[in-house]
Design an enzyme around this catalytic site. Structure first.
Site, short mmCIF file in Angstrom:
data_model
loop_
_atom_site.label_atom_id
_atom_site.label_comp_id
_atom_site.label_asym_id
_atom_site.label_seq_id
_atom_site.Cartn_x
_atom_site.Cartn_y
_atom_site.Cartn_z
N HIS A 124 -74.26 26.81 37.69
CA HIS A 124 -73.63 25.51 37.46
C HIS A 124 -72.78 25.55 36.19
O HIS A 124 -71.62 25.11 36.19
CB HIS A 124 -74.71 24.44 37.34
CG HIS A 124 -74.22 23.12 36.82
ND1 HIS A 124 -73.82 22.10 37.64
CD2 HIS A 124 -74.06 22.67 35.55
CE1 HIS A 124 -73.44 21.06 36.91
NE2 HIS A 124 -73.57 21.39 35.64
N GLU A 125 -73.35 26.08 35.10
CA GLU A 125 -72.63 26.10 33.83
C GLU A 125 -71.41 27.02 33.88
O GLU A 125 -70.34 26.69 33.36
CB GLU A 125 -73.56 26.51 32.70
CG GLU A 125 -74.72 25.55 32.45
CD GLU A 125 -74.27 24.13 32.15
OE1 GLU A 125 -73.16 23.97 31.59
OE2 GLU A 125 -75.00 23.19 32.47
N HIS A 128 -68.51 25.38 35.60
CA HIS A 128 -67.64 24.56 34.74
C HIS A 128 -66.50 25.41 34.17
O HIS A 128 -65.36 24.95 34.07
CB HIS A 128 -68.45 23.98 33.57
CG HIS A 128 -69.25 22.77 33.91
ND1 HIS A 128 -68.71 21.62 34.45
CD2 HIS A 128 -70.59 22.52 33.77
CE1 HIS A 128 -69.66 20.72 34.62
NE2 HIS A 128 -70.81 21.24 34.23
N GLU A 187 -69.41 17.46 37.19
CA GLU A 187 -70.80 17.87 37.40
C GLU A 187 -71.06 18.20 38.88
O GLU A 187 -71.69 19.20 39.20
CB GLU A 187 -71.76 16.78 36.93
CG GLU A 187 -71.79 16.59 35.43
CD GLU A 187 -72.26 17.83 34.70
OE1 GLU A 187 -73.22 18.47 35.16
OE2 GLU A 187 -71.67 18.17 33.66
#
Length: 265
Positions: A124-125, A128, A187
């Site tokens: 997920h990070e 980004h 997100e």
């Protein structure tokens, strides 16, 4: 003055439009080198301000997960030299920055109880980063500032008696109508990208749902989703389940090609 600001804003919008990995149009006014420099500088400051974990087993475990995620990134990012640091921090968090930087808090390892769940957060990070969300947020902030300056100049030029009230309303509207929804969009997009990344690396995508159930269980009361920069855990889980069939296809394909991470703590 207002015409010059408007022209500058329009030019920036026209030149800065890009497409995210999920096909969403986004504004990116800054170069990769600019964003990488800011990411490297920020990471350097964090390493000075936060305690760094030196436990060999913990660092080996986190690095193993990172290496598997990095290996399936688009070539532009996979070819970068990534730095992974474990911070002695109780919060269940992790982050990634432009310039090839990943930080993991030790508190995350208490909630993400296996390699698949840690990979959920790390994917997920990193999502980004490859979606250039930092660039988009910085560009968005610059565009909003130009727009507010143009509105302020226009109201002053017409000597509008409600100048102050209108500018305050514009500020509130920008916060709740633009900045927060964009953050929730980021997100959700990072969740989708991260799910694909962990699946391609051979991690079990189904563990992403369990991870967010764990996060929800340890979390305290939060503000309503409408006023939050993050989707609620319930929304995240629902969205992940919708994406799960495609993610499982990627997972099985990864297993067939020999991608079977064995990261243990």
């Amino acid at each position: 003055m207002k015409n010059a600001l408007l022209a500058l804003a329009i030019t920036g919008l026209l030149l800065g439009c890009k497409t995210s990995p999920t096909g969403r149009t986004q504004l990116a006014l800054y170069s990769d080198s600019d964003m990488n420099s800011m990411g490297v500088q920020s990471f350097s400051q964090l390493k000075k301000q936060m305690a760094i974990n030196t436990d060999t087993r913990t660092n080996r475990y986190v690095q193993c997960i990172a290496d598997n995620i990095i290996a399936v990134l688009p070539q532009k990012y996979a070819s970068q030299k990534w730095e992974v640091v474990v911070f002695d921090e109780d919060s269940a968090n992790a982050f990634a920055l432009p310039g090839g930087k990943i930080g993991v808090h030790t508190g995350l390892l208490k909630v993400a109880v296996n390699q698949h769940q840690v990979a959920t957060v790390m994917g997920h990070e990193v999502g980004h980063v490859i979606a250039e969300h930092s660039n988009e947020r910085a560009s968005q902030s610059s565009a909003i500032q130009i727009g507010m300056q143009a509105a302020d100049a226009t109201l002053k030029s017409t000597q509008n008696q409600y100048h102050g009230a209108i500018m305050t309303a514009l500020g509130v509207g920008t916060q709740y109508g633009v900045i927060l929804p964009f953050s929730r969009t980021h997100e959700s997009e990072a969740d989708e990208i991260g799910l694909d990344l962990m699946a391609k690396a051979g991690f079990d995508p189904k563990e992403s749902v369990t991870l967010w159930q764990n996060m929800s269980a340890v979390g305290s009361g939060a503000s309503p989703e409408f006023l939050s920069t993050h989707p609620s855990p319930k929304t995240r889980i629902e969205d992940l389940r919708k994406e799960m069939p495609e993610a499982m296809k990627l997972h099985y394909s990864a297993l067939q090609t020999g991608k079977k991470p064995g990261c243990t703590l």
